[in-house]
Write a protein that holds these residues in place. Sequence first.
Motif, PDB file in Angstrom:
ATOM      1  N   MET A   1       0.848  -1.196   0.000  1.00 42.97           N
ATOM      2  CA  MET A   1       0.000   0.000   0.000  1.00 42.97           C
ATOM      3  C   MET A   1       0.886   1.249   0.000  1.00 42.97           C
ATOM      4  O   MET A   1       1.831   1.348   0.777  1.00 42.97           O
ATOM      5  CB  MET A   1      -0.906   0.003   1.232  1.00 42.97           C
ATOM      6  N   LYS A   2       0.583   2.183  -0.859  1.00 41.02           N
ATOM      7  CA  LYS A   2       1.376   3.397  -0.968  1.00 41.02           C
ATOM      8  C   LYS A   2       0.858   4.474  -0.013  1.00 41.02           C
ATOM      9  O   LYS A   2      -0.344   4.642   0.161  1.00 41.02           O
ATOM     10  CB  LYS A   2       1.333   3.924  -2.401  1.00 41.02           C
ATOM     11  N   LEU A   3       1.804   5.201   0.600  1.00 37.93           N
ATOM     12  CA  LEU A   3       1.438   6.299   1.491  1.00 37.93           C
ATOM     13  C   LEU A   3       1.038   7.507   0.648  1.00 37.93           C
ATOM     14  O   LEU A   3       1.832   8.014  -0.139  1.00 37.93           O
ATOM     15  CB  LEU A   3       2.620   6.658   2.394  1.00 37.93           C
ATOM     16  N   MET A   4      -0.201   7.953   0.807  1.00 37.85           N
ATOM     17  CA  MET A   4      -0.679   9.075   0.006  1.00 37.85           C
ATOM     18  C   MET A   4      -1.002  10.299   0.863  1.00 37.85           C
ATOM     19  O   MET A   4      -0.777  11.420   0.434  1.00 37.85           O
ATOM     20  CB  MET A   4      -1.935   8.658  -0.781  1.00 37.85           C
ATOM     21  N   HIS A   5      -1.531  10.090   2.052  1.00 34.39           N
ATOM     22  CA  HIS A   5      -1.928  11.208   2.914  1.00 34.39           C
ATOM     23  C   HIS A   5      -1.049  11.231   4.156  1.00 34.39           C
ATOM     24  O   HIS A   5      -0.961  10.237   4.882  1.00 34.39           O
ATOM     25  CB  HIS A   5      -3.391  11.074   3.331  1.00 34.39           C
ATOM     26  N   LEU A   6      -0.424  12.367   4.415  1.00 34.22           N
ATOM     27  CA  LEU A   6       0.417  12.535   5.599  1.00 34.22           C
ATOM     28  C   LEU A   6      -0.031  13.810   6.309  1.00 34.22           C
ATOM     29  O   LEU A   6       0.232  14.916   5.848  1.00 34.22           O
ATOM     30  CB  LEU A   6       1.891  12.630   5.192  1.00 34.22           C
ATOM     31  N   ASN A   7      -0.723  13.627   7.435  1.00 34.91           N
ATOM     32  CA  ASN A   7      -1.313  14.762   8.144  1.00 34.91           C
ATOM     33  C   ASN A   7      -0.816  14.783   9.584  1.00 34.91           C
ATOM     34  O   ASN A   7      -1.153  13.906  10.381  1.00 34.91           O
ATOM     35  CB  ASN A   7      -2.840  14.660   8.114  1.00 34.91           C
ATOM     36  N   ASN A  23      11.315  11.543  -0.757  1.00 31.58           N
ATOM     37  CA  ASN A  23      11.481  10.243  -1.403  1.00 31.58           C
ATOM     38  C   ASN A  23      10.182   9.448  -1.471  1.00 31.58           C
ATOM     39  O   ASN A  23      10.127   8.415  -2.136  1.00 31.58           O
ATOM     40  CB  ASN A  23      12.530   9.421  -0.644  1.00 31.58           C
ATOM     41  N   VAL A  24       9.154   9.914  -0.752  1.00 29.05           N
ATOM     42  CA  VAL A  24       7.874   9.197  -0.754  1.00 29.05           C
ATOM     43  C   VAL A  24       7.036   9.758  -1.900  1.00 29.05           C
ATOM     44  O   VAL A  24       6.171  10.616  -1.731  1.00 29.05           O
ATOM     45  CB  VAL A  24       7.143   9.350   0.592  1.00 29.05           C
ATOM     46  N   SER A  25       7.279   9.288  -3.082  1.00 26.89           N
ATOM     47  CA  SER A  25       6.723   9.896  -4.293  1.00 26.89           C
ATOM     48  C   SER A  25       5.215   9.781  -4.403  1.00 26.89           C
ATOM     49  O   SER A  25       4.591  10.478  -5.205  1.00 26.89           O
ATOM     50  CB  SER A  25       7.374   9.263  -5.528  1.00 26.89           C
ATOM     51  N   SER A  26       4.618   8.885  -3.612  1.00 24.15           N
ATOM     52  CA  SER A  26       3.173   8.679  -3.723  1.00 24.15           C
ATOM     53  C   SER A  26       2.359   9.711  -2.947  1.00 24.15           C
ATOM     54  O   SER A  26       1.130   9.737  -3.062  1.00 24.15           O
ATOM     55  CB  SER A  26       2.814   7.276  -3.211  1.00 24.15           C
ATOM     56  N   ILE A  27       3.011  10.556  -2.150  1.00 22.47           N
ATOM     57  CA  ILE A  27       2.275  11.504  -1.311  1.00 22.47           C
ATOM     58  C   ILE A  27       1.504  12.499  -2.171  1.00 22.47           C
ATOM     59  O   ILE A  27       2.058  13.124  -3.075  1.00 22.47           O
ATOM     60  CB  ILE A  27       3.230  12.263  -0.367  1.00 22.47           C
ATOM     61  N   THR A  28       0.218  12.644  -1.854  1.00 19.16           N
ATOM     62  CA  THR A  28      -0.606  13.664  -2.509  1.00 19.16           C
ATOM     63  C   THR A  28      -1.009  14.772  -1.532  1.00 19.16           C
ATOM     64  O   THR A  28      -1.229  15.905  -1.943  1.00 19.16           O
ATOM     65  CB  THR A  28      -1.881  13.037  -3.107  1.00 19.16           C
ATOM     66  N   ILE A  29      -1.134  14.420  -0.255  1.00 17.28           N
ATOM     67  CA  ILE A  29      -1.515  15.396   0.760  1.00 17.28           C
ATOM     68  C   ILE A  29      -0.450  15.426   1.848  1.00 17.28           C
ATOM     69  O   ILE A  29      -0.154  14.404   2.471  1.00 17.28           O
ATOM     70  CB  ILE A  29      -2.884  15.059   1.383  1.00 17.28           C
ATOM     71  N   LEU A  30       0.131  16.597   2.082  1.00 19.18           N
ATOM     72  CA  LEU A  30       1.141  16.774   3.124  1.00 19.18           C
ATOM     73  C   LEU A  30       0.766  18.000   3.946  1.00 19.18           C
ATOM     74  O   LEU A  30       0.822  19.125   3.456  1.00 19.18           O
ATOM     75  CB  LEU A  30       2.531  16.955   2.508  1.00 19.18           C
ATOM     76  N   ARG A  47      10.202  17.100  -5.684  1.00 22.11           N
ATOM     77  CA  ARG A  47      10.140  15.858  -6.457  1.00 22.11           C
ATOM     78  C   ARG A  47       8.774  15.169  -6.351  1.00 22.11           C
ATOM     79  O   ARG A  47       8.498  14.220  -7.087  1.00 22.11           O
ATOM     80  CB  ARG A  47      11.206  14.886  -5.955  1.00 22.11           C
ATOM     81  N   LEU A  48       7.956  15.615  -5.375  1.00 20.25           N
ATOM     82  CA  LEU A  48       6.667  14.951  -5.156  1.00 20.25           C
ATOM     83  C   LEU A  48       5.718  15.319  -6.294  1.00 20.25           C
ATOM     84  O   LEU A  48       4.989  16.312  -6.230  1.00 20.25           O
ATOM     85  CB  LEU A  48       6.096  15.355  -3.792  1.00 20.25           C
ATOM     86  N   ARG A  49       5.696  14.527  -7.326  1.00 18.04           N
ATOM     87  CA  ARG A  49       4.996  14.865  -8.564  1.00 18.04           C
ATOM     88  C   ARG A  49       3.479  14.912  -8.403  1.00 18.04           C
ATOM     89  O   ARG A  49       2.799  15.614  -9.146  1.00 18.04           O
ATOM     90  CB  ARG A  49       5.368  13.856  -9.652  1.00 18.04           C
ATOM     91  N   SER A  50       2.960  14.144  -7.447  1.00 21.52           N
ATOM     92  CA  SER A  50       1.498  14.073  -7.289  1.00 21.52           C
ATOM     93  C   SER A  50       0.985  14.977  -6.180  1.00 21.52           C
ATOM     94  O   SER A  50      -0.212  14.926  -5.851  1.00 21.52           O
ATOM     95  CB  SER A  50       1.080  12.625  -6.997  1.00 21.52           C
ATOM     96  N   LEU A  51       1.871  15.775  -5.604  1.00 24.78           N
ATOM     97  CA  LEU A  51       1.472  16.597  -4.457  1.00 24.78           C
ATOM     98  C   LEU A  51       0.384  17.590  -4.865  1.00 24.78           C
ATOM     99  O   LEU A  51       0.564  18.405  -5.771  1.00 24.78           O
ATOM    100  CB  LEU A  51       2.692  17.359  -3.920  1.00 24.78           C
ATOM    101  N   PHE A  53      -1.871  18.893  -2.129  1.00 26.81           N
ATOM    102  CA  PHE A  53      -2.281  19.618  -0.917  1.00 26.81           C
ATOM    103  C   PHE A  53      -1.042  19.778  -0.041  1.00 26.81           C
ATOM    104  O   PHE A  53      -0.570  18.824   0.576  1.00 26.81           O
ATOM    105  CB  PHE A  53      -3.373  18.801  -0.191  1.00 26.81           C
ATOM    106  N   PHE A  54      -0.509  21.013   0.011  1.00 25.34           N
ATOM    107  CA  PHE A  54       0.721  21.282   0.760  1.00 25.34           C
ATOM    108  C   PHE A  54       0.440  22.430   1.734  1.00 25.34           C
ATOM    109  O   PHE A  54       0.294  23.588   1.330  1.00 25.34           O
ATOM    110  CB  PHE A  54       1.848  21.653  -0.205  1.00 25.34           C
ATOM    111  N   VAL A  55       0.343  22.098   3.034  1.00 23.45           N
ATOM    112  CA  VAL A  55      -0.020  23.077   4.054  1.00 23.45           C
ATOM    113  C   VAL A  55       0.993  23.020   5.193  1.00 23.45           C
ATOM    114  O   VAL A  55       1.088  22.007   5.895  1.00 23.45           O
ATOM    115  CB  VAL A  55      -1.442  22.816   4.609  1.00 23.45           C
ATOM    116  N   ILE A  56       1.758  24.119   5.369  1.00 19.39           N
ATOM    117  CA  ILE A  56       2.757  24.162   6.435  1.00 19.39           C
ATOM    118  C   ILE A  56       2.641  25.469   7.231  1.00 19.39           C
ATOM    119  O   ILE A  56       3.610  25.932   7.826  1.00 19.39           O
ATOM    120  CB  ILE A  56       4.186  24.005   5.863  1.00 19.39           C
ATOM    121  N   GLY A  57       1.454  26.059   7.239  1.00 22.25           N
ATOM    122  CA  GLY A  57       1.255  27.326   7.934  1.00 22.25           C
ATOM    123  C   GLY A  57       1.380  27.215   9.441  1.00 22.25           C
ATOM    124  O   GLY A  57       1.329  26.132  10.029  1.00 22.25           O
ATOM    125  N   LEU A  58       1.577  28.374  10.096  1.00 26.55           N
ATOM    126  CA  LEU A  58       1.633  28.471  11.545  1.00 26.55           C
ATOM    127  C   LEU A  58       2.735  27.597  12.137  1.00 26.55           C
ATOM    128  O   LEU A  58       2.529  26.758  13.009  1.00 26.55           O
ATOM    129  CB  LEU A  58       0.283  28.128  12.157  1.00 26.55           C
TER     130      LEU A  58
END
Length: 874
Positions: A1-7, A23-30, A47-51, A53-58
Amino acid sequence: MKLMHLNFEVDNLIGGIPPSMGNVSSITILSLAENNLVGSVPEVLGRLRSLSFFVIGLNNLSGLIPPSLFNKSSMNAFSLSFNKFKGSIPRLNMPNLQILYLAGNEFFGQIPASLSNASQLQALDFGENNFVGQLPVCFGNFPNLQRLRLTKNNLGSNSSNDLGFIKFLTNCSNLETISLSVNNFGGVLPDSVANLSTQLTQLYLGGNQIARTIPETLGNLNNLISLGLGENLFTGTIPASIGKLQKLQMLHLYSNRLSGRIPSSLGNLTQLFQLGMFENELEGSIPPNIGDCKNLQMMDISHNKLSGDIPSQVIGLSSFSLLLNLSQNSLTGILPVEVGKLKNINILDIFDNYLTGGIPKIIGGCLSLGFLYLQGNHFQGIIPSSLLALRGLQYLDLSRNNLSGHIPKDLQRLPFLKYLNLSSNNLEGEAPKGGVFQNTSAISLNGNSKLCGGVSELQLPACPVKVPKQRKLHDFKLKFTISLVARCSLLFAVIIALYWRRKTQKTKPLSPVSSIKFLPKVSYQTLHQPTSGFSLSNQIGSGGFGSVYKGIIDQEENNVVAIKVLNLQEKGASKSFVAECNALRNIRHRNLVKILTCCSSTDYNGNDFKALVFENMSNGSLEEWLHKENQSRSLNLLQRLNIAVDVASALCYLHDHCEPQIIHCDIKPSNVLLDDEMVARVGDFGLARLISTTMDSSQIQSSTVGLKGTIGYAAPEYASGVEPSRQGDVYSYGVLLLQMFTGRRPIDEMFKEDLNLHNFVKMTIPKRVMEIVDYTLLATLKDRAPATSQNVVNYISGYNNEIEAVEENIDNENLSKMNTYVWKCILPTLKIGLACSEESPRNRMSMEEVHMKLHHIKDACTGVDICQERPGRS
């Protein structure tokens, strides 16, 4: 199973973002928002080609953003808000981007024209940066754009064509919010502003250099809810067309050069709850029909040239809860007695006018007053003793008037008073020495030449020694004393005779309900003596079936108890007594009021007497803290959450964990009591129903017939004869929860026809949640409480809507914290309140689920350090 969501939002993470994530190329949500991350953004994340949702606020991240992140065609949401990033924005290539948040950083340079590639944009926030230059033409190419926030940059040059870009924005047909505050925009506000989106609800242009007149065409934006034009250079009159904005709730025109009269058409804004027009050159009288704005909570029209009397319709507007500021005008006449209708006002500021007459005694009815400024008028007469009723008063300034007489000694007993100015009056007599009068840096009595005594630091002259009474008066007093002693002796003899007569007669035996642990020998006399004959001075509450008194039964232990005396003339009172005894005899829980004993006997006249004796709750009821003696100022967010959890815990126990199970039937703030550690305890089981596990619904034991709660809190199905149920208690709890966090009672006069507290909250969340949260709650989240009315105006202006940053004292850190508190703590709590108060019983949550979810919310909130923990709580 590929890691796609990292919250990992709000997880108290520290350190930097690991480069290995790239290096976790499958991530779509970070999502790493709201942590304590430091360092820079690793370039390998590009390098995350499928990214998408990228949220690093606050966080506390810094450095440059890798350009590759601005060139991801997969990106839908990109948020870097409230960090310390620098640099200019590179060329963008994000055709699917919908959300772009860069606010609260140190980006500079121009906003790139390549932004036009993001044609799907719905929300854009570049606020609190250092962007310069005019907006590119591409801003007219965003048909889906709903929110545009560019606050606190330097996009203008104080020139005549600074606002020319507004004509481009007219193509954005879905715009709901525009905030361009504090950008050094000059020139005039073009008439094309009237062609903006018909969906526009919020328009903020404050803190700029915009000049000339406010366009009459603004009245065409008929969906506006908030209009902020404060701190500009507008001249001329206030357009009467603003009265067409029937949905307007916030109107800020302060700190301009507006002149002429206040248009009477403002009285048409019946939804208005904030009106700020201070620091202008307005003249004429205050329109009486502003009193038609029945939702107005804050009005500041100070520092103008207004004249005439204060309209009774305005000063008596009971909706005022935060501020009414009429200071520094030329108002005349008396202070109308309708001022006593301001039951919930916190700040009343009328200094530096020409008001005459006395300070009306009825001002003591303004029970929530914390700040009262009446200095610099022509008030005469004495200082009314009714001020002593203002138990939450913190600042009182009556200086520079013509007041006379003595200083009321009991002013020293006001527990929260920390500033008192009575200087430049004609006061006389001895100055008090206690309370605030002990702190000479907190009081001013100068300019009252007839004052004497007081603490030595005041250096007032000593008070003259009293001249002995005349001989004639002495003889009269002596004769009077002798006569009084004789009469008392006769009365005492009669009392002794009656006592022994009664002693020989049979009285009804005490008939306490079994299984209650009694205090020894509790009788009518035992309860009569410590309450001074159940006098009003010892009464601490009253309800439908009787009154509650405080007293000390055991003098050695010196424990204060609360004695609930039933009014047996009231229909159902006897059944209420039995029900409460039955409900309380076997239950034991830390969040239930503990009963000590009960008494069923006769009074001295042979009448039936029934009473219940409870532990005394030293901090009174939740009702008092929310709506009465200004104490709600000290109920912070964590305290309210703790109280909510406590009451939920009590109901869980009653519904599911005691035998027989109990339905309370009357959950409301006045039945939630607070002990000396602010632990909440549910009381008053006079309407309780017992449910045995072996009974069906038709066998529910009722304490009283036809009574199923209090209007506003009782479940709607009870009106059609449905039997009491757990779901009914859940409904009442939901209403209580909404009341705790909005500050509005369910029977508020604004709730008419189909509008109730549930619908009021439901239609404003989540987007407008700031508008409904109790301001006294928001004030506790600020680092320091405001000490002046002007600070309050600035403070509320910022937090009422986070996108109008026109106040210098609201910094980015406090702003981001406020957002965190509201979205992580208050909003989910309000949602629970809504889920509990659904009209259909089957759609309501169970108290077990409520209890669990509130615990999670509380844990999350303590993680963001919302306030100091109260003693004795985990």
